[in-house]
Design an enzyme around this catalytic site. Structure first.
Site: not given
Ligand code: PLP
Length: 395
Positions: A58, A112, A185, A210
């Site tokens: 951790r 998101y 992001d 992703k």
């Molecule tokens: N940020 C964006 C733009 C996303 O599209 C997503 C998930 O679809 C996330 C963050 C969250 O990612 P995670 O599903 O890996 O927690």
């Protein structure tokens, strides 16, 4: 070892061998949850921080560290910290901004959905307030920032599903003007297409689930920080909240990023061809693709030229949920699935997936109609992708 019972030998024999003299060409997977040292004195030095080394999974792991180092290098950060998911990474970045009772986070209005929920349901429970603004209207954004005095500006490089590209440099200037920190992001753009820290952001956050992993088989997240002084907060969340990236996922993602450039070259080219092909299709009302934006200079400044990302959103002429379902159900090659950024072409219906929780009015205000479908373009042969979409449109 020879004198010990078979049961004991089965437990210990062959373990804790010296590291090989030859350096492994690719980073090994180190699943060990804990580490031992030649003496208590050595261990004491490591625990006190006088000797840098690993203690416990951790607190850090060599495979995860290789991924962190790679992404900090690529995006020109001081360091990077990996977490179990993109949401865990965003939580850590927000925590590092020292939010407290009545702190305001000014977020892009087409953020998101789960990021909104993180702000309202988790940080909101501690008295943090969320405000939203249209980050593509910089004058309105500056006005709002001056008015609400946010502690954080939260943007996405490419918005979902309308695919608006954020003027990160301008947002960074506004953040500086009001004494806020800027979190970007960068999931949709990837470190191949965009380096938010170079444009003035304080933190770049990725859902590694992703494009970084890229094969729909690993879940993870990463924060890349511009400033070294954010290390204690980001490492603190890792150690104490404990949402660490698993070593197995770290290995998959580390492997994934090695082909990110190759995949993105192909995916961006495929997206461009696809967007061009369907821009005049009789069944399609509108194609949303950053390459069609009238802000060509901005796209060039934010994304690696000549690319405009690997996502394309279409709005069907019959702009209804029934038509969208009929179209998506008729696809044979492209996959009906949430998520994006994989080698496979993934198609999702925003109104019933990422933006499901919003009221129809809110969706309409944002421009997310029922006939809107997002395509995350994969690496398949573009002729096959186009043929599949063509046949589904005429279904
Ligand atoms: N940020 C964006 C733009 C996303 O599209 C997503 C998930 O679809 C996330 C963050 C969250 O990612 P995670 O599903 O890996 O927690």
């Amino acid at each position: 070892m020879k004198d010990l019972a078979t049961t004991t030998q089965l437990v210990h024999a062959g373990e804790r061998r010296d590291a090989p003299v030859g350096v492994p060409v690719s980073t090994p997977i180190y699943p060990s949850a804990t580490y031992t040292y030649v003496s208590m004195a050595e261990m004491d030095k490591v625990f006190s921080g006088d000797a840098p080394d690993y203690i416990y999974s951790r607190y850090g792991n060599p495979t995860v560290a290789a991924l962190q180092e790679a992404l900090a290098t690529v995006e020109n950060g001081s360091f990077a910290c990996a977490y179990a998911s993109g949401m865990a990474a965003l939580h850590a970045a927000l925590f590092a901004c020292e939010l407290s009772l009545n702190s305001v986070v000014l977020a892009s209005r087409d953020l998101y959905g789960a990021s909104f929920d993180l702000l309202t349901k988790i940080f909101g429970a501690f008295g943090v307030k969320m405000q939203t603004a249209d980050f593509s209207d910089l004058d309105a954004l500056r006005q709002k920032a001056l008015e609400v005095k946010p502690r954080v500006l939260l943007a996405e490089t490419i918005s979902n599903p309308l695919l608006k590209v954020c003027d990160i440099a301008a947002c960074a200037e506004i953040a500086r003007e009001v004494g806020a920190r800027l979190i970007v992001d960068n999931t949709f753009a990837t470190p191949y297409l965009c380096h938010p820290l170079d444009l003035g952001a304080d933190f770049s956050v990725h859902s590694a689930t992703k494009y970084l992993g890229g094969h729909a088989d690993a879940t993870g997240g990463i924060v890349i920080a511009k400033e070294e002084f954010d290390r204690p907060a980001l490492v603190g969340v890792m150690k104490l909240v404990g949402g660490v990236l698993s070593v197995w996922e770290a290995h998959q993602i580390l492997r994934g990023i090695k082909t990110l450039g190759l995949r993105l070259e192909r995916q961006c080219q495929n997206a461009k061809t696809l967007a061009g092909h369907f821009s005049t299709h009789p069944q399609i009302k509108k194609v949303l693709y950053p390459g069609f934006s009238d802000k060509a200079n901005l796209i060039k400044q934010v994304l690696r030229p000549p690319h405009a990302g690997a996502l394309v959103t279409i709005i069907l002429k019959d702009d209804t949920r029934e038509a969208a379902f009929r179209f998506v159900d008729a696809l044979k090659l492209c996959i009906r699935a949430t998520s994006l950024g994989d080698i496979f072409t993934l198609v999702s219906h925003s109104a019933t997936s990422s933006h499901r929780e919003l009221s129809p009015k809110k969706r309409a205000d944002l421009g997310i109609s029922d006939g809107l479908v997002r395509i995350s373009v994969g690496i398949e042969d573009i002729e096959d992708i186009i043929a599949d979409i063509e046949q589904a449109l005429s279904a």
